[in-house]
Scaffold this motif. Structure first.
Motif, PDB file in Angstrom:
ATOM      1  N   SER A  25       2.588   9.186   9.913  1.00 27.38           N
ATOM      2  CA  SER A  25       3.960   9.642  10.121  1.00 27.38           C
ATOM      3  C   SER A  25       5.016   8.627   9.696  1.00 27.38           C
ATOM      4  O   SER A  25       6.035   8.482  10.357  1.00 27.38           O
ATOM      5  N   VAL A  26       4.781   7.939   8.582  1.00 31.20           N
ATOM      6  CA  VAL A  26       5.727   6.936   8.109  1.00 31.20           C
ATOM      7  C   VAL A  26       6.132   7.227   6.672  1.00 31.20           C
ATOM      8  O   VAL A  26       5.354   7.775   5.887  1.00 31.20           O
ATOM      9  N   ARG A  27       7.345   6.795   6.318  1.00 30.18           N
ATOM     10  CA  ARG A  27       7.868   7.013   4.974  1.00 30.18           C
ATOM     11  C   ARG A  27       7.493   5.900   4.010  1.00 30.18           C
ATOM     12  O   ARG A  27       7.544   6.107   2.791  1.00 30.18           O
ATOM     13  N   ASP A  31       3.284   1.315   1.105  1.00 24.90           N
ATOM     14  CA  ASP A  31       3.337  -0.138   1.205  1.00 24.90           C
ATOM     15  C   ASP A  31       2.070  -0.728   1.798  1.00 24.90           C
ATOM     16  O   ASP A  31       1.859  -1.937   1.709  1.00 24.90           O
ATOM     17  N   TYR A  32       1.251   0.097   2.407  1.00 26.16           N
ATOM     18  CA  TYR A  32       0.145  -0.403   3.207  1.00 26.16           C
ATOM     19  C   TYR A  32      -1.209  -0.039   2.643  1.00 26.16           C
ATOM     20  O   TYR A  32      -1.435   1.085   2.183  1.00 26.16           O
ATOM     21  N   GLY A  53      -2.325   0.107  -1.362  1.00 25.40           N
ATOM     22  CA  GLY A  53      -1.140   0.952  -1.254  1.00 25.40           C
ATOM     23  C   GLY A  53      -0.949   1.955  -2.367  1.00 25.40           C
ATOM     24  O   GLY A  53      -0.583   3.106  -2.113  1.00 25.40           O
ATOM     25  N   ARG A  54      -1.186   1.533  -3.593  1.00 23.26           N
ATOM     26  CA  ARG A  54      -1.041   2.438  -4.735  1.00 23.26           C
ATOM     27  C   ARG A  54      -2.353   3.117  -5.123  1.00 23.26           C
ATOM     28  O   ARG A  54      -2.392   3.854  -6.108  1.00 23.26           O
ATOM     29  N   ASN A  97      -6.475   3.691   9.925  1.00 21.21           N
ATOM     30  CA  ASN A  97      -5.444   2.753  10.332  1.00 21.21           C
ATOM     31  C   ASN A  97      -5.049   1.929   9.112  1.00 21.21           C
ATOM     32  O   ASN A  97      -5.761   1.918   8.116  1.00 21.21           O
ATOM     33  N   ARG A  98      -3.933   1.251   9.208  1.00 26.21           N
ATOM     34  CA  ARG A  98      -3.580   0.296   8.171  1.00 26.21           C
ATOM     35  C   ARG A  98      -4.487  -0.914   8.288  1.00 26.21           C
ATOM     36  O   ARG A  98      -5.074  -1.176   9.340  1.00 26.21           O
TER      37      ARG A  98
END
Length: 115
Positions: A25-27, A31-32, A53-54, A97-98
């Protein structure tokens, strides 16, 4: 905090396949590095797979290499785990999870592989 919702688990026979999904639920999802972990009853939670991340790089625990594939769709804030050739030893609750900086854990999704 980031909300993580895992889904897609179930009961399958050995040799079968499942595809797990994780919604974040993050925009700033892209990044992670994201990862899948699993925990069997009476055992420690263990790392399963990670994706940067990519989506350029992936890493897997040796026991799932060649059978599992992690992927992500940053336009949807989703990470997936395609699990093929499942074994009874894969039975566990699977979490996303990240990584390596983990946050709060979601509810996980149960994967049960029968022999």
């Amino acid at each position: 905090q980031v909300q993580l919702v895992e889904s897609g688990g179930g009961l399958v026979q050995a040799g079968g396949s499942l595809r797990l999904s994780c919604a974040a639920s993050v925009r700033t999802f892209s990044d992670y590095t994201m990862a899948w972990f699993r925990q069997a009853p009476g055992k420690e939670r263990e790392f399963v797979a990670a994706i940067t991340g990519r989506g350029r790089n992936t890493n897997y625990v040796d026991s799932v290499k060649g059978r599992f594939t992690i992927s992500r769709d940053n336009t949807k804030n989703m990470v997936y785990l395609q699990m093929n050739s499942l074994k009874p030893g894969d039975t566990a609750v699977y979490y996303c999870n990240r990584s390596p900086r983990t946050g709060y854990w979601g509810q996980g999704t149960q994967v049960t592989v029968s022999s």
